[in-house]
Design a protein around this motif. Structure first.
Motif, PDB file in Angstrom:
ATOM      1  N   THR A  61      -2.406  -1.653   9.688  1.00 26.97           N
ATOM      2  CA  THR A  61      -3.354  -0.914   8.856  1.00 26.97           C
ATOM      3  C   THR A  61      -3.218  -1.312   7.390  1.00 26.97           C
ATOM      4  OG1 THR A  61      -1.880   0.946   8.383  1.00 26.97           O
ATOM      5  CG2 THR A  61      -3.186   1.048  10.436  1.00 26.97           C
ATOM      6  N   ASP A  62      -4.163  -0.842   6.585  1.00 27.70           N
ATOM      7  CA  ASP A  62      -4.146  -1.159   5.160  1.00 27.70           C
ATOM      8  C   ASP A  62      -3.051  -0.423   4.402  1.00 27.70           C
ATOM      9  OD1 ASP A  62      -5.240   1.377   5.160  1.00 27.70           O
ATOM     10  OD2 ASP A  62      -7.117   0.793   4.201  1.00 27.70           O
ATOM     11  N   GLU A  63      -2.241   0.351   5.129  1.00 26.47           N
ATOM     12  CA  GLU A  63      -1.079   0.998   4.519  1.00 26.47           C
ATOM     13  C   GLU A  63       0.115   0.046   4.434  1.00 26.47           C
ATOM     14  OE1 GLU A  63      -0.709   4.310   7.117  1.00 26.47           O
ATOM     15  OE2 GLU A  63      -2.489   5.293   6.316  1.00 26.47           O
TER      16      GLU A  63
ATOM     17  N   CYS B 157       8.711  -1.612  11.551  1.00 20.67           N
ATOM     18  CA  CYS B 157       7.858  -1.309  10.392  1.00 20.67           C
ATOM     19  C   CYS B 157       8.361  -0.066   9.652  1.00 20.67           C
ATOM     20  CB  CYS B 157       6.414  -1.090  10.831  1.00 20.67           C
ATOM     21  SG  CYS B 157       5.292  -0.775   9.447  1.00 20.67           S
ATOM     22  N   PRO B 158       8.678  -0.209   8.369  1.00 16.56           N
ATOM     23  CA  PRO B 158       9.201   0.942   7.625  1.00 16.56           C
ATOM     24  C   PRO B 158       8.154   1.993   7.255  1.00 16.56           C
ATOM     25  CG  PRO B 158       9.007  -0.936   6.163  1.00 16.56           C
ATOM     26  CD  PRO B 158       8.679  -1.422   7.549  1.00 16.56           C
ATOM     27  N   VAL B 159       6.867   1.652   7.357  1.00 14.34           N
ATOM     28  CA  VAL B 159       5.826   2.616   6.984  1.00 14.34           C
ATOM     29  C   VAL B 159       4.909   2.969   8.155  1.00 14.34           C
ATOM     30  CG1 VAL B 159       5.827   2.078   4.523  1.00 14.34           C
ATOM     31  CG2 VAL B 159       4.357   0.777   6.046  1.00 14.34           C
ATOM     32  N   ASP B 160       5.283   2.567   9.358  1.00 13.57           N
ATOM     33  CA  ASP B 160       4.524   2.886  10.570  1.00 13.57           C
ATOM     34  C   ASP B 160       3.057   2.474  10.490  1.00 13.57           C
ATOM     35  OD1 ASP B 160       6.789   3.960  11.815  1.00 13.57           O
ATOM     36  OD2 ASP B 160       6.448   5.920  10.888  1.00 13.57           O
ATOM     37  N   CYS B 161       2.807   1.259  10.010  1.00 13.76           N
ATOM     38  CA  CYS B 161       1.414   0.809   9.937  1.00 13.76           C
ATOM     39  C   CYS B 161       1.046  -0.150  11.070  1.00 13.76           C
ATOM     40  CB  CYS B 161       1.121   0.179   8.573  1.00 13.76           C
ATOM     41  SG  CYS B 161       2.009  -1.333   8.243  1.00 13.76           S
ATOM     42  N   CYS B 162       1.949  -0.400  11.996  1.00 13.52           N
ATOM     43  CA  CYS B 162       1.649  -1.193  13.186  1.00 13.52           C
ATOM     44  C   CYS B 162       1.304  -0.207  14.299  1.00 13.52           C
ATOM     45  CB  CYS B 162       2.848  -2.045  13.581  1.00 13.52           C
ATOM     46  SG  CYS B 162       3.301  -3.284  12.354  1.00 13.52           S
ATOM     47  N   VAL B 163       0.013  -0.121  14.598  1.00 13.84           N
ATOM     48  CA  VAL B 163      -0.485   0.898  15.524  1.00 13.84           C
ATOM     49  C   VAL B 163      -1.384   0.264  16.588  1.00 13.84           C
ATOM     50  CG1 VAL B 163      -0.366   2.709  13.757  1.00 13.84           C
ATOM     51  CG2 VAL B 163      -2.490   1.424  14.057  1.00 13.84           C
TER      52      VAL B 163
ATOM     53  N   TYR C  95      -0.416  -8.217   5.713  1.00 13.33           N
ATOM     54  CA  TYR C  95      -0.087  -8.849   6.991  1.00 13.33           C
ATOM     55  C   TYR C  95      -1.096  -8.428   8.057  1.00 13.33           C
ATOM     56  CZ  TYR C  95       4.328 -10.827   5.480  1.00 13.33           C
ATOM     57  OH  TYR C  95       5.272 -11.584   4.848  1.00 13.33           O
ATOM     58  N   TYR C  96      -1.344  -9.335   8.991  1.00 16.25           N
ATOM     59  CA  TYR C  96      -2.301  -9.042  10.061  1.00 16.25           C
ATOM     60  C   TYR C  96      -1.797  -9.591  11.387  1.00 16.25           C
ATOM     61  CZ  TYR C  96      -3.896 -13.892   9.488  1.00 16.25           C
ATOM     62  OH  TYR C  96      -3.962 -15.266   9.415  1.00 16.25           O
ATOM     63  N   ILE C  97      -2.358  -9.062  12.467  1.00 14.75           N
ATOM     64  CA  ILE C  97      -2.028  -9.497  13.825  1.00 14.75           C
ATOM     65  C   ILE C  97      -3.273 -10.118  14.449  1.00 14.75           C
ATOM     66  CG2 ILE C  97      -1.336  -8.736  16.140  1.00 14.75           C
ATOM     67  CD1 ILE C  97       0.214  -6.454  14.766  1.00 14.75           C
TER      68      ILE C  97
END
Length: 116
Positions: free
Chosen positions: A6-8, A87-93, A64-66
């Motif tokens: 995500t953009d976070e 991920c330290p900010v939980d932006c991989c969802v 970063y992107y997947i």
């Protein structure tokens, strides 16, 4: 389903080396099908065949992107997606646009790595 960033994202890069498919790239970086896989050529939408080593357009220029078509949620490698685990900010969802069954993810892993 695939994972998305995500953009976070804070651009820390913790996720990138964890991906067994090399599906994670820094914002603005071109990606390649062959990165981290055994793919030499890939048939893309529309039926065209591209070289696995041909640079592809970045998905994001900002963070970063997947690459969804390379993401297997770490199926066949790990019990959980490693990008999300580190991920330290939980932006991989979970990416709601790419829903795939366990069987499809296993098949994709075998395709990316020639049955490895």
């Amino acid at each position: 389903m695939a994972i998305m960033i995500t953009d976070e994202c804070i651009n820390c890069g913790a996720c990138e080396p964890e991906c067994p498919n090399t599906a994670i790239y820094e914002g603005g970086a071109q990606w390649r099908w062959a990165d981290g896989t055994t793919l030499k050529e890939v048939q893309v939408d529309g039926g065209a065949t591209v070289s696995g080593s041909a640079p592809q357009t970045p998905v994001s220029d900002e963070y970063y992107y997947i690459v969804s078509d390379k993401c297997t949620e770490c199926v066949g490698f790990h019990e959980e997606p490693q990008c999300a685990a580190v991920c330290p900010v939980d932006c991989c969802v979970d990416d709601p646009d790419y829903r795939e069954s366990q069987e499809k993810l296993i098949s994709k892993k075998e395709w990316l790595h020639a049955g490895a």
